[in-house]
Write a protein that holds these residues in place. Structure first.
Motif, PDB file in Angstrom:
ATOM      1  N   VAL A 148      48.739  42.050  56.295  1.00 45.18           N
ATOM      2  CA  VAL A 148      47.391  42.633  55.818  1.00 45.18           C
ATOM      3  C   VAL A 148      46.368  41.769  56.565  1.00 45.18           C
ATOM      4  O   VAL A 148      46.169  40.632  56.138  1.00 45.18           O
ATOM      5  N   ASN A 149      45.660  41.978  57.596  1.00 40.99           N
ATOM      6  CA  ASN A 149      44.828  41.380  58.259  1.00 40.99           C
ATOM      7  C   ASN A 149      43.519  41.707  57.772  1.00 40.99           C
ATOM      8  O   ASN A 149      42.793  40.481  57.605  1.00 40.99           O
ATOM      9  N   ILE A 150      43.193  42.791  57.458  1.00 39.81           N
ATOM     10  CA  ILE A 150      41.714  43.035  56.712  1.00 39.81           C
ATOM     11  C   ILE A 150      41.872  44.140  55.886  1.00 39.81           C
ATOM     12  O   ILE A 150      42.437  44.740  55.701  1.00 39.81           O
ATOM     13  N   LEU A 151      41.119  43.793  54.535  1.00 42.33           N
ATOM     14  CA  LEU A 151      41.256  44.605  53.458  1.00 42.33           C
ATOM     15  C   LEU A 151      39.713  44.655  52.989  1.00 42.33           C
ATOM     16  O   LEU A 151      39.070  43.401  52.622  1.00 42.33           O
ATOM     17  N   ALA A 152      38.915  45.835  52.956  1.00 41.97           N
ATOM     18  CA  ALA A 152      37.324  45.536  52.870  1.00 41.97           C
ATOM     19  C   ALA A 152      37.050  46.831  52.130  1.00 41.97           C
ATOM     20  O   ALA A 152      37.372  47.846  52.449  1.00 41.97           O
ATOM     21  N   THR A 153      35.966  46.965  51.069  1.00 40.04           N
ATOM     22  CA  THR A 153      35.540  48.076  50.643  1.00 40.04           C
ATOM     23  C   THR A 153      33.900  47.980  50.846  1.00 40.04           C
ATOM     24  O   THR A 153      33.353  46.788  50.720  1.00 40.04           O
ATOM     25  N   LEU A 154      33.169  49.183  50.947  1.00 33.56           N
ATOM     26  CA  LEU A 154      31.882  49.188  51.031  1.00 33.56           C
ATOM     27  C   LEU A 154      31.156  48.672  49.812  1.00 33.56           C
ATOM     28  O   LEU A 154      31.777  48.680  48.807  1.00 33.56           O
ATOM     29  N   PRO A 155      30.239  47.876  49.787  1.00 35.18           N
ATOM     30  CA  PRO A 155      29.507  47.339  48.873  1.00 35.18           C
ATOM     31  C   PRO A 155      29.061  48.281  47.529  1.00 35.18           C
ATOM     32  O   PRO A 155      29.329  48.060  46.395  1.00 35.18           O
ATOM     33  N   GLU A 156      28.790  49.523  47.988  1.00 34.79           N
ATOM     34  CA  GLU A 156      28.345  50.439  46.927  1.00 34.79           C
ATOM     35  C   GLU A 156      29.746  51.105  46.152  1.00 34.79           C
ATOM     36  O   GLU A 156      29.600  51.743  45.276  1.00 34.79           O
ATOM     37  N   ALA A 157      30.908  50.859  46.668  1.00 30.03           N
ATOM     38  CA  ALA A 157      32.292  51.512  46.411  1.00 30.03           C
ATOM     39  C   ALA A 157      32.994  50.262  45.447  1.00 30.03           C
ATOM     40  O   ALA A 157      34.058  50.507  45.170  1.00 30.03           O
ATOM     41  N   ARG A 158      32.487  49.226  45.358  1.00 29.51           N
ATOM     42  CA  ARG A 158      33.254  47.923  44.976  1.00 29.51           C
ATOM     43  C   ARG A 158      33.367  48.241  43.359  1.00 29.51           C
ATOM     44  O   ARG A 158      32.638  48.886  42.762  1.00 29.51           O
ATOM     45  N   GLY A 159      34.439  47.587  42.810  1.00 29.39           N
ATOM     46  CA  GLY A 159      34.684  47.911  41.285  1.00 29.39           C
ATOM     47  C   GLY A 159      35.359  48.930  41.067  1.00 29.39           C
ATOM     48  O   GLY A 159      35.549  49.247  39.679  1.00 29.39           O
ATOM     49  N   GLN A 160      35.913  49.682  41.867  1.00 31.34           N
ATOM     50  CA  GLN A 160      36.628  50.912  41.371  1.00 31.34           C
ATOM     51  C   GLN A 160      38.058  50.984  41.832  1.00 31.34           C
ATOM     52  O   GLN A 160      38.878  51.810  41.768  1.00 31.34           O
ATOM     53  N   GLY A 161      38.429  49.757  42.141  1.00 28.88           N
ATOM     54  CA  GLY A 161      39.971  49.761  42.196  1.00 28.88           C
ATOM     55  C   GLY A 161      40.366  50.149  43.814  1.00 28.88           C
ATOM     56  O   GLY A 161      41.653  50.424  43.942  1.00 28.88           O
ATOM     57  N   LEU A 162      39.381  50.426  44.644  1.00 30.31           N
ATOM     58  CA  LEU A 162      40.128  51.006  46.083  1.00 30.31           C
ATOM     59  C   LEU A 162      40.723  49.865  46.860  1.00 30.31           C
ATOM     60  O   LEU A 162      41.688  50.203  47.354  1.00 30.31           O
ATOM     61  N   GLY A 163      40.389  48.669  46.744  1.00 25.79           N
ATOM     62  CA  GLY A 163      41.167  47.658  47.668  1.00 25.79           C
ATOM     63  C   GLY A 163      42.422  47.670  47.117  1.00 25.79           C
ATOM     64  O   GLY A 163      43.558  47.468  47.941  1.00 25.79           O
ATOM     65  N   THR A 164      42.717  47.681  45.701  1.00 22.90           N
ATOM     66  CA  THR A 164      43.948  47.593  45.072  1.00 22.90           C
ATOM     67  C   THR A 164      44.837  49.023  45.381  1.00 22.90           C
ATOM     68  O   THR A 164      45.823  48.638  45.501  1.00 22.90           O
ATOM     69  N   ALA A 165      44.147  50.017  45.539  1.00 24.90           N
ATOM     70  CA  ALA A 165      44.928  51.214  45.941  1.00 24.90           C
ATOM     71  C   ALA A 165      45.232  50.991  47.333  1.00 24.90           C
ATOM     72  O   ALA A 165      46.496  51.370  47.696  1.00 24.90           O
ATOM     73  N   LEU A 166      44.490  50.575  48.193  1.00 27.12           N
ATOM     74  CA  LEU A 166      44.687  50.447  49.633  1.00 27.12           C
ATOM     75  C   LEU A 166      46.075  49.478  49.660  1.00 27.12           C
ATOM     76  O   LEU A 166      46.974  49.666  50.419  1.00 27.12           O
ATOM     77  N   LEU A 167      45.931  48.414  48.928  1.00 28.33           N
ATOM     78  CA  LEU A 167      47.202  47.239  49.094  1.00 28.33           C
ATOM     79  C   LEU A 167      48.315  48.043  48.550  1.00 28.33           C
ATOM     80  O   LEU A 167      49.393  47.771  49.120  1.00 28.33           O
TER      81      LEU A 167
END
Length: 213
Positions: free
Chosen positions: A132-151
């Motif tokens: 996993v080189n890059i994992l990022a979420t837009l600021p307005e969408a943080r705190g919703q578990g999106l990064g965890t879901a992608l991981l």
């Protein structure tokens, strides 16, 4: 704002589209996603992409233009072909760039840039892993578990491809990221001091985290 959903279940990890629930999905990135991929890599790269792209820039070319060229490439580690994006209500909210590391160590010869040799040393300690080189979420969408879901999606993809595990490199200057990955089952495998001239975090440790599959 992005709508919030509590339940996420990724299906079909080897297809091009992955339904998650009634308003979220993960899809393969396209060249049209390059502007957002550049934003993601600049956020997650802690200033290193800016240094690299500044060195690559032609006279009068800004670093975003360099990043766009690289994101739209058909080859290379930072390419849309190695990226997936997560959409919420049809809008991209998060992204990941990940790929399989070589099964044999990449040689680090005298011509290898000294500042980046420690990072390559760490990658060489995870042969054949999904990296996993890059994992990022837009600021307005943080705190919703999106990064965890992608991981989680990356882990399913890695398992489907027969990788022995997933690897991530984090910097000691970002302890919050390390804690997140550790909660998700990643553990420290090695660390190296990184000294890159002109980098704001020069002298910090890079930490290789691995999770077996």
């Amino acid at each position: 704002m992005f709508a919030r959903r509590a339940q996420v279940s990724v299906r079909s990890p080897t297809d091009g589209w992955f339904d998650m629930d009634d308003n979220r999905l993960v899809r393969a990135a396209t060249p049209d996603d390059a502007p957002l991929l550049v934003r993601f890599v600049r956020w997650a790269g802690e200033g290193i992409p800016d240094l690299l792209w500044a060195d690559m820039a032609a006279p009068g070319q800004d670093i975003d233009a360099v990043g766009l060229e690289r994101a739209r490439r058909e080859e290379g580690s930072f390419s849309y072909r190695n990226a997936q994006v997560l959409e919420v209500d049809g809008r991209v909210a998060a992204g990941i760039v990940a790929y399989r590391l070589p099964s044999e160590p990449v040689p680090i010869g005298p011509d290898f840039p000294a500042g980046f040799a420690p990072l390559q040393e760490l990658e060489n300690l995870a042969p054949g892993h999904w990296y996993v080189n890059i994992l990022a979420t837009l600021p307005e969408a943080r705190g919703q578990g999106l990064g965890t879901a992608l991981l989680r999606h990356a882990e399913e993809r890695a398992a489907a491809l027969g990788c022995p595990g997933v690897a991530i490199i984090v910097f000691a200057s970002n302890p919050g990221a390390a804690r997140l990955y550790e909660r998700l089952g990643y553990s420290e495998a090695a660390r190296r001091r990184v000294d890159i001239p002109g980098w704001a975090h020069s002298g910090t440790d890079a930490v290789l985290l691995r999770k077996p599959l």
